[in-house]
Design an enzyme around this catalytic site. Structure first.
Site, PDB file in Angstrom:
ATOM      1  NE  ARG A 152       3.502  -4.801  -1.372  1.00 58.11           N
ATOM      2  CZ  ARG A 152       3.726  -3.672  -2.030  1.00 58.11           C
ATOM      3  NH1 ARG A 152       3.662  -2.520  -1.387  1.00 58.11           N
ATOM      4  NH2 ARG A 152       4.016  -3.670  -3.312  1.00 58.11           N
ATOM      5  CB  THR A 185       5.827 -15.775  -0.087  1.00 58.25           C
ATOM      6  OG1 THR A 185       7.124 -15.178   0.021  1.00 58.25           O
ATOM      7  CG2 THR A 185       4.774 -14.736   0.273  1.00 58.25           C
ATOM      8  CB  SER A 234       5.329 -11.545   7.122  1.00 58.52           C
ATOM      9  OG  SER A 234       5.156 -10.584   6.085  1.00 58.52           O
ATOM     10  CG  ASP A 268       7.925  -8.758   7.114  1.00 56.58           C
ATOM     11  OD1 ASP A 268       6.729  -8.776   7.469  1.00 56.58           O
ATOM     12  OD2 ASP A 268       8.284  -9.205   5.995  1.00 56.58           O
ATOM     13  N   GLY A 269       7.247  -5.979   9.012  1.00 55.29           N
ATOM     14  CA  GLY A 269       6.036  -5.163   8.963  1.00 55.29           C
ATOM     15  C   GLY A 269       6.140  -3.958   9.878  1.00 55.29           C
ATOM     16  CE1 TYR A 309       4.404 -14.571  -3.244  1.00 54.55           C
ATOM     17  CE2 TYR A 309       5.906 -13.881  -4.978  1.00 54.55           C
ATOM     18  CZ  TYR A 309       5.130 -13.584  -3.868  1.00 54.55           C
ATOM     19  OH  TYR A 309       5.087 -12.304  -3.387  1.00 54.55           O
ATOM     20  CE1 TYR A 340       3.408  -3.808  -6.904  1.00 53.83           C
ATOM     21  CE2 TYR A 340       5.722  -3.468  -6.373  1.00 53.83           C
ATOM     22  CZ  TYR A 340       4.650  -4.322  -6.575  1.00 53.83           C
ATOM     23  OH  TYR A 340       4.818  -5.671  -6.436  1.00 53.83           O
ATOM     24  NE  ARG A 400      -0.836  -5.124  -3.028  1.00 52.26           N
ATOM     25  CZ  ARG A 400       0.298  -5.678  -3.408  1.00 52.26           C
ATOM     26  NH1 ARG A 400       1.152  -5.005  -4.145  1.00 52.26           N
ATOM     27  NH2 ARG A 400       0.586  -6.916  -3.057  1.00 52.26           N
ATOM     28  N   PRO A 434      12.347  -9.576   1.049  1.00 51.66           N
ATOM     29  CG  PRO A 434      10.928 -11.380   0.635  1.00 51.66           C
ATOM     30  CD  PRO A 434      11.673 -10.680   1.731  1.00 51.66           C
TER      31      PRO A 434
HETATM   32  C1  LIG Z   1       7.810  -3.090  -3.269  1.00 54.12           C
HETATM   33  C2  LIG Z   1       7.569  -4.356  -2.504  1.00 54.12           C
HETATM   34  C3  LIG Z   1       7.747  -5.573  -3.146  1.00 54.12           C
HETATM   35  C4  LIG Z   1       7.564  -6.762  -2.438  1.00 54.12           C
HETATM   36  N1  LIG Z   1       7.791  -7.941  -3.092  1.00 54.12           N
HETATM   37  C5  LIG Z   1       7.685  -9.100  -2.384  1.00 54.12           C
HETATM   38  C6  LIG Z   1       7.993 -10.335  -2.998  1.00 54.12           C
HETATM   39  O1  LIG Z   1       8.361 -10.416  -4.176  1.00 54.12           O
HETATM   40  N2  LIG Z   1       7.863 -11.477  -2.250  1.00 54.12           N
HETATM   41  C7  LIG Z   1       7.464 -11.437  -0.927  1.00 54.12           C
HETATM   42  O2  LIG Z   1       7.367 -12.466  -0.274  1.00 54.12           O
HETATM   43  N3  LIG Z   1       7.185 -10.267  -0.315  1.00 54.12           N
HETATM   44  C8  LIG Z   1       7.292  -9.108  -1.005  1.00 54.12           C
HETATM   45  N4  LIG Z   1       7.019  -7.920  -0.374  1.00 54.12           N
HETATM   46  C9  LIG Z   1       6.697  -7.901   1.088  1.00 54.12           C
HETATM   47  C10 LIG Z   1       7.990  -7.718   1.909  1.00 54.12           C
HETATM   48  O3  LIG Z   1       8.843  -8.820   1.786  1.00 54.12           O
HETATM   49  C11 LIG Z   1       7.704  -7.528   3.405  1.00 54.12           C
HETATM   50  O4  LIG Z   1       6.900  -8.583   3.874  1.00 54.12           O
HETATM   51  C12 LIG Z   1       7.062  -6.193   3.770  1.00 54.12           C
HETATM   52  O5  LIG Z   1       7.411  -5.174   2.864  1.00 54.12           O
HETATM   53  C13 LIG Z   1       7.501  -5.818   5.186  1.00 54.12           C
HETATM   54  O6  LIG Z   1       6.870  -4.657   5.621  1.00 54.12           O
HETATM   55  P1  LIG Z   1       7.574  -3.195   5.605  1.00 54.12           P
HETATM   56  O7  LIG Z   1       7.630  -2.776   4.172  1.00 54.12           O
HETATM   57  O8  LIG Z   1       6.624  -2.390   6.433  1.00 54.12           O
HETATM   58  O9  LIG Z   1       8.948  -3.290   6.231  1.00 54.12           O
HETATM   59  C14 LIG Z   1       7.180  -6.718  -1.068  1.00 54.12           C
HETATM   60  C15 LIG Z   1       6.984  -5.486  -0.439  1.00 54.12           C
HETATM   61  C16 LIG Z   1       7.178  -4.306  -1.137  1.00 54.12           C
HETATM   62  C17 LIG Z   1       6.996  -3.005  -0.412  1.00 54.12           C
END
Ligand SMILES: Cc1cc2nc3c(=O)[nH]c(=O)nc-3n(C[C@H](O)[C@H](O)[C@H](O)COP(=O)(O)O)c2cc1C
Length: 356
Positions: free
Chosen positions: A248, A154, A243, A276-277, A128, A24, A163, A77
């Site tokens: 995802r 977000t 972002s 980010d990313g 959200y 996940y 996914r 987050p």
């Molecule tokens: C396990 C997981 C849970 C996430 N949950 C949220 C979330 O609850 N809210 C949100 O805005 N982004 C969520 N994201 C996205 C992250 O905030 C972020 O945009 C992203 O992971 C950044 O990329 P990176 O993992 O390559 O550093 C999540 C990402 C992951 C991997």
């Protein structure tokens, strides 16, 4: 094997996390094109360093949403942190406080805002917005009462991106223990499932509503286009967060590294720009700064560091980013983050500083 802790955390997390949780965290939408381009995009950008500059003292501190931080890196987050460590967000918060970086708390966190705030961390709430806007209000009120210093909306998730899972693999939510997620929004239990659905009609007015309802600075997360960035700022956002949700949501979207400079140009000095990313090293942080970002946020590597080493694991990862950033700045001839303006060029041509 790489001596870097950040290069070791993923395989350690794979050993420690339940398989559906690890997948996940790692997964991206659809064919994972965007997921796999993220880090490569940072690496594709070339730098032109200065020489004959005094780099004995290097200042990596920054001010984000009015608060001072030790380095321009924050924790993105992420839900399910209690699957990585029994203390989940609390351990993450202690590491953020110890390192002097902001923590963005998922609206689907498994630790209460009060417990997170008690660590002394500077934290922002990620939200959200639901179909029924008023259903978000209890969460906002609780965050304000527990000292959140910012709200991150977000905006890239009108629906969850698809996914793919292995045919016999259970969805992660089936292996999640009660209390791992959703502890801060019990009031929403009375709402119908339809009311709790994410709004598909988010607009600039929602940004203004969040500013008004919370009196906190609002950041819009999930922005890739310069015109959208401008709309966010005109609607009252204090910052735009470039972002693609870690690849995802919509697959085949542009890598965030390539969006920072156009977004910065669109917002000028009217708002901060975060990104980010795929940020995985201090050199990536330097590159983001040079393109015009005020801060980067890191997701998966810090989740894995939490699984691999708890609070100390996250602290170690953040300290590694800090020392790599200092080294990179010195080698680039820059004694501050502001001095990085103009040393990176996405199109490999170098002219005068591009940052306003
Ligand atoms: C396990 C997981 C849970 C996430 N949950 C949220 C979330 O609850 N809210 C949100 O805005 N982004 C969520 N994201 C996205 C992250 O905030 C972020 O945009 C992203 O992971 C950044 O990329 P990176 O993992 O390559 O550093 C999540 C990402 C992951 C991997």
């Amino acid at each position: 094997m790489s001596p870097r802790w950040l290069d070791q955390v993923t395989s350690l997390a794979r050993e420690r996390l339940p398989e559906p949780v690890f997948r996940y965290v790692e997964e991206g939408a659809r064919d994972e094109v965007t997921l796999h381009e993220a880090t490569a995009a940072w690496r594709s950008i070339r730098l032109a360093p200065y020489v004959l500059r005094d780099v004995r003292e290097v200042d990596i501190s920054c001010t984000l949403l009015g608060d001072d931080f030790r380095l321009p890196v924050g924790i993105a987050p992420m839900t399910l942190q209690r699957a990585a460590d029994p203390d989940g967000e609390i351990a993450m918060a202690r590491a953020a406080a110890a390192t002097g970086v902001p923590l963005v708390v998922s609206s689907n966190a498994g630790s209460t805002f009060a417990d997170i705030a008690a660590t002394g961390v500077t934290w922002w709430l990620q939200v959200y917005v639901a179909v029924d806007r008023s259903s978000t209000e209890p969460l906002l009120r609780k965050a304000i009462a527990d000292g959140a210093s910012g709200i991150v909306l977000t905006a890239d998730t009108p629906v969850l991106g698809t996914r793919y899972r292995l045919p016999d693999e259970p969805p992660v939510w089936e292996v999640a223990e009660p209390g791992w997620v959703g502890v801060n929004a019990p009031e929403s239990i009375g709402l119908t499932p339809a009311d709790r659905l994410k709004a598909m009609d988010l607009g600039p007015a929602d940004v203004g509503w969040l500013v008004e309802a919370t009196s906190l600075p609002v950041v819009v997360k999930g922005v890739l286009r310069p015109d959208d960035a401008r709309t966010c700022v005109d609607a009252g956002a204090s910052a735009v967060w470039v972002s693609n949700h870690g690849g995802r949501q919509l697959d085949r979207v542009v890598a965030t590294a390539h969006c920072v400079a156009p977004v910065r140009a669109a917002v000028g000095d009217d708002a901060q720009v975060y990104v980010d990313g795929g940020v995985r090293s201090g050199l990536d942080v330097l590159t983001a700064s040079a393109l015009g970002a005020d801060a980067v946020f890191v997701g998966r590597p810090l989740f894995h560091a939490l699984a691999a080493g708890g609070q100390e694991g996250v602290t170690r990862a953040l300290e590694e980013l800090a020392s790599e950033l200092v080294e990179s700045l010195r080698l680039a001839g820059c004694s501050s983050l502001a001095a990085t303006a103009g040393i990176a060029s996405p199109d490999r041509g170098f002219g005068p500083p591009t940052r306003p």
